[in-house]
Design a protein around this motif. Structure first.
Motif, PDB file in Angstrom:
ATOM      1  N   GLY A  18     -16.585 -33.917  12.197  1.00  0.00           N
ATOM      2  CA  GLY A  18     -17.863 -34.541  11.887  1.00  0.00           C
ATOM      3  C   GLY A  18     -18.834 -34.464  13.054  1.00  0.00           C
ATOM      4  O   GLY A  18     -20.017 -34.170  12.869  1.00  0.00           O
ATOM      5  N   CYS A  34     -22.133 -35.233   7.437  1.00  0.00           N
ATOM      6  CA  CYS A  34     -21.176 -35.233   8.542  1.00  0.00           C
ATOM      7  C   CYS A  34     -20.970 -36.645   9.083  1.00  0.00           C
ATOM      8  O   CYS A  34     -19.867 -36.994   9.513  1.00  0.00           O
TER       9      CYS A  34
ATOM     10  N   VAL B  21     -18.607 -28.298   6.903  1.00  0.00           N
ATOM     11  CA  VAL B  21     -19.459 -28.098   8.070  1.00  0.00           C
ATOM     12  C   VAL B  21     -19.957 -26.653   8.147  1.00  0.00           C
ATOM     13  O   VAL B  21     -21.098 -26.404   8.522  1.00  0.00           O
TER      14      VAL B  21
END
Lengths: 100, 174
Positions: A18, A34, B21
């Motif tokens: 994150g 995140c 991500v």
């Protein structure tokens, strides 16, 4: 029973993923996601401690973290919409009005 | 069986987090985060926290991520941003900071000696249920629970105020 260390290790790695996402991504919404990832990583370690100590207080703390995460996502996304309406971008590297 | 479940869930959680991500499309990131939340609820189940597992799916995958997807749809972001093609100083510094944080966290976890006393499996079964959590929440933690209601109301009002069109700040000040 899986050891507490494994849960804490997985939680640490998820938290760091994150952090990496917050630092390298430029899209504001992905940055928010995140942050949610970091919150849930901390939740895993709280529940792991709570279960291994037989204490319910950690799980109640996780409940309150969920509430705060919901409020944070709500307000944060409203801010993103407001910024997007004024600047036509959600790229946080281009929003530099207050940058030194 | 328990070890297999843990390894499966951990691999799934780490893989979906990395994919979130690193994926270029914002919608793909949001969908990977939903999968990640499902695997986190698998962690909760393996820790006998049934109530939190259900709440995790309801609140995160059901409410927060739908809100994220709505905002992505409203903003209509279709441009592909470049993630790792252009390597600059800031990216290298970010990865360096990440590695340092990971090293610190794993150092702390590695020094954990297992000094906590052993609790029986029977006791573990009892603490994650709705009954146990609700009992504690509506007696000891009643005031924070009510404060959470005020927090959520304030957040909803603030979000409506922030996201509405044509905010005339001057009119409100006068």
């Amino acid at each position: 029973m899986i050891g507490l260390e494994l849960y804490l290790g997985v939680s640490a790695v998820l938290f760091v993923i994150g952090v990496l996402g917050v630092l390298i991504r430029k899209n504001a919404i992905v940055v928010f996601m995140c942050v949610e990832l970091m919150l849930s990583a901390v939740n895993i370690s709280l529940v792991a401690f709570s279960a291994s100590m037989g204490d319910v207080h950690g799980m109640i703390l996780v409940f309150f973290v969920l509430c705060v995460a919901a409020a944070e996502a709500c307000v944060g996304l409203a801010i993103v919409i407001a910024i997007y309406r004024n600047n036509i971008t959600a790229d946080i590297s281009k929003i530099n009005l207050l940058r030194w | 069986m328990e070890t297999f479940f843990f390894v499966f869930v951990a691999t799934f959680a780490l893989g979906t987090a990395l994919a979130m991500v690193l994926s270029k499309n914002t919608v793909n990131s949001a969908l990977f985060l939903i999968l990640h939340m499902l695997s986190v609820s698998g962690f909760y189940l393996s820790l006998n926290a049934q109530f939190l597992a259900v709440i995790q799916i309801l609140v995160y995958a059901g409410a927060i991520m739908v809100l994220f997807l709505f905002v992505i749809m409203v903003l209509n972001m279709d441009e592909d941003e470049q993630i790792v093609t252009k390597v600059d100083f800031k990216q290298i510094f970010a990865v360096l900071v990440t590695v340092i944080v990971l090293a610190q966290l794993l150092y702390i976890v590695g020094n954990f000696t297992g000094a906590l006393p052993d609790f029986s499996q029977q006791e573990l079964m009892a603490i994650g249920t709705v009954e146990a959590i609700g009992d504690e929440m509506f007696t000891t933690f009643l005031l924070p629970f009510e404060a959470t209601a005020i927090l959520l109301t304030a957040a909803v009002v603030g979000a409506m105020l922030l996201a509405q069109k044509n905010v005339n700040v001057e009119d409100e000040i006068e």
